[in-house]
Write a protein that holds these residues in place. Structure first.
Motif, mmCIF file in Angstrom:
data_model
loop_
_atom_site.group_PDB
_atom_site.id
_atom_site.type_symbol
_atom_site.label_atom_id
_atom_site.label_comp_id
_atom_site.label_asym_id
_atom_site.label_seq_id
_atom_site.Cartn_x
_atom_site.Cartn_y
_atom_site.Cartn_z
ATOM 1 N N THR A 152 1.273 25.775 -17.559
ATOM 2 C CA THR A 152 0.594 26.227 -16.340
ATOM 3 C C THR A 152 0.646 25.140 -15.275
ATOM 4 O O THR A 152 0.918 25.416 -14.095
ATOM 5 N N VAL A 153 0.402 23.897 -15.678
ATOM 6 C CA VAL A 153 0.489 22.777 -14.731
ATOM 7 C C VAL A 153 1.917 22.666 -14.197
ATOM 8 O O VAL A 153 2.140 22.456 -12.999
ATOM 9 N N MET A 154 2.884 22.822 -15.085
ATOM 10 C CA MET A 154 4.287 22.745 -14.681
ATOM 11 C C MET A 154 4.629 23.851 -13.676
ATOM 12 O O MET A 154 5.321 23.631 -12.686
ATOM 13 N N LEU B 167 -4.448 23.276 -7.465
ATOM 14 C CA LEU B 167 -4.902 24.656 -7.354
ATOM 15 C C LEU B 167 -5.960 24.945 -8.425
ATOM 16 O O LEU B 167 -5.974 24.290 -9.476
ATOM 17 N N PRO B 168 -6.860 25.887 -8.191
ATOM 18 C CA PRO B 168 -7.912 26.206 -9.175
ATOM 19 C C PRO B 168 -7.350 26.490 -10.570
ATOM 20 O O PRO B 168 -7.934 26.068 -11.582
ATOM 21 N N LYS B 169 -6.217 27.166 -10.637
ATOM 22 C CA LYS B 169 -5.607 27.483 -11.930
ATOM 23 C C LYS B 169 -5.166 26.217 -12.658
ATOM 24 O O LYS B 169 -5.245 26.123 -13.887
ATOM 25 N N VAL B 170 -4.708 25.219 -11.899
ATOM 26 C CA VAL B 170 -4.270 23.946 -12.478
ATOM 27 C C VAL B 170 -5.477 23.156 -12.985
ATOM 28 O O VAL B 170 -5.451 22.577 -14.078
ATOM 29 N N PHE C 191 -6.250 21.779 -16.850
ATOM 30 C CA PHE C 191 -6.605 20.414 -17.257
ATOM 31 C C PHE C 191 -7.902 20.417 -18.081
ATOM 32 O O PHE C 191 -7.998 19.738 -19.109
ATOM 33 N N LEU C 192 -8.892 21.175 -17.620
ATOM 34 C CA LEU C 192 -10.167 21.251 -18.345
ATOM 35 C C LEU C 192 -9.980 21.896 -19.706
ATOM 36 O O LEU C 192 -10.619 21.492 -20.692
#
Length: 416
Positions: A209-211, A272-275, A279-280
């Motif tokens: 997702t981060v990628m 972004l909120p999704k990123v 991470f969390l």
């Protein structure tokens, strides 16, 4: 009794190896380490001694005096000593390519005998007899061209015989570099939905997702540390990259920290909120499973994305995980839907996710300058190339939609 030293016709004492010919010119004779005889000549003694200094420098530097016997391998050894500015893993790979493919046979060719046809023939041999991939020959050419360029600079060659040799080979075999295709919106949604589900692949959701939503290079993501992100401010500081390369001289592979690919690669990316959620999620997973970053690479520690042993992630591992995800996701889709026109995931790699992020930005109309800074492109042309490709696909789909709209509109008119 003192030995009478040789003198020239001006009564100047000549050094060992120096002679004055009957014509009045001068000559210097010596033997190399192998016992081979060599000589140089000059009109004046001063000129001769300047040449002697050049000979001495060549001997001290290990350069062969007889230029006619210089080989490609001799020039490679000079290139090794002179080359600067390459990252260690890149330099290591270049040296491996040369030693594996060039040094054993082609490298023994004498520089003065080398012709364009020899280089073309060598590349053809690699492609047709050794079945070496064009991309590998491309890497070999990068090194060989630089090595032969030194021979040109030192006046051993009038031109570089490897010029355009690879281009000709690519044209001859009708080779085209396969363009990385971005995931479509539908494919991206399928991919994300599959990872989001609880199951064996849910573990990979955060890193991919981060990628997918930052456009970061894979080495930048695997090298990311908790101190590089600010969850409160919502920003990611990209200032280094993690690389894995083969230290073949020491017969081992290792991780290392490098600077970013380009100076422009040092950047801050909005989170972004999704990123942030990803991470969390990663932090919570590691807390629940008792996983902790154990790796220390060139003094860097506390990496975000680690495996179950606490070691940094390998790019190859991530690509293998992608292949399994694609396979099982497609099996699941095909099991549920027997239609032939069902959408499944194409084959793609880590870098395809960066390309996908770029394409989504293009489709959303993000400013090109902002895109360049987010992606860390040193050259705006790179961003423009991706933009042009993405917008071409977008225009095509828009025209299809327009055609469908026009067809519906015309049909409605006929009904009325």
């Amino acid at each position: 009794m003192a030995v009478e030293r040789r003198k020239d016709n001006k009564r100047r004492v000549l050094k060992e190896g120096e002679y004055q010919r009957s014509s009045g010119t001068y000559e210097f004779k010596w033997r190399d380490k192998r016992g081979n005889r060599h000589s140089i000549s000059a009109v004046t003694l001063e000129e001769l001694r300047e040449k002697e200094l050049d000979v001495l420098r060549d001997v001290l530097d290990g350069v062969k005096v007889d230029k006619n016997n210089l080989t490609v391998n001799d020039m490679y050894n000079s290139w090794i000593q002179l080359k600067r500015g390459l990252k260690e893993n890149t330099f290591s790979n270049y040296k491996y390519m040369y030693k594996m493919f060039v040094e054993p046979d082609f490298g023994k060719n004498r520089i003065t005998d080398l012709k364009r046809s020899d280089v073309r023939g060598f590349y053809n041999f690699l492609a047709e007899e050794k079945h070496v991939q064009i991309n590998t020959i491309d890497s070999i050419h990068t090194v060989l061209h630089q090595v032969l360029e030194i021979a040109v600079e030192d006046d051993y060659l009038r031109y570089n015989p490897s010029d355009n040799a690879l281009k000709e080979l690519k044209k001859a075999v009708n080779f085209e570099v396969e363009k990385r295709r971005a995931l479509t919106v539908s494919e991206q949604e399928i991919f994300e939905a599959f990872l989001r589900k609880k199951g064996q692949y849910h573990r990979w959701y955060p890193v991919f997702t981060v990628m997918l939503w930052t456009g970061m290079r894979v080495g930048e993501i695997t090298g990311l540390r908790w101190c590089d992100i600010d969850l409160e401010e919502g920003s990611i500081n990209v200032n280094h990259t993690l690389v894995y390369f083969d230290k073949r001289a020491e017969e081992r592979c290792t991780f290392a920290i490098n600077t970013t690919k380009t100076k422009a690669g040092e950047r801050s990316i909005p989170m972004l909120p999704k990123v942030k959620e990803a991470f969390l999620m990663e932090k919570e997973y590691q807390r629940e499973c008792g996983v902790k970053s154990e790796s220390v690479v060139d003094g860097y520690r506390d990496f975000i994305f680690v495996n179950r042993f606490g070691n940094v992630q390998h790019q190859g591992t991530l690509n293998k995980a992608l292949r399994r995800i694609i396979r099982d996701c497609n099996f699941e889709i095909l099991d549920k839907n027997k239609q032939n026109d069902v959408i499944i995931l194409p084959k793609f790699s880590n870098h395809s996710l960066r390309h996908t992020f770029t394409t989504r930005m293009c489709e959303a109309g993000v400013n090109i300058k902002a895109m360049q800074e987010i992606l860390g492109h040193a050259d705006a042309e790179t961003t423009m190339d991706i933009y042009a490709e993405a917008t071409k696909e977008l225009k095509k789909s828009e025209l299809i939609n327009f055609e469908e709209f026009f067809a519906r509109h015309s049909k409605e008119k006929l009904i009325v």
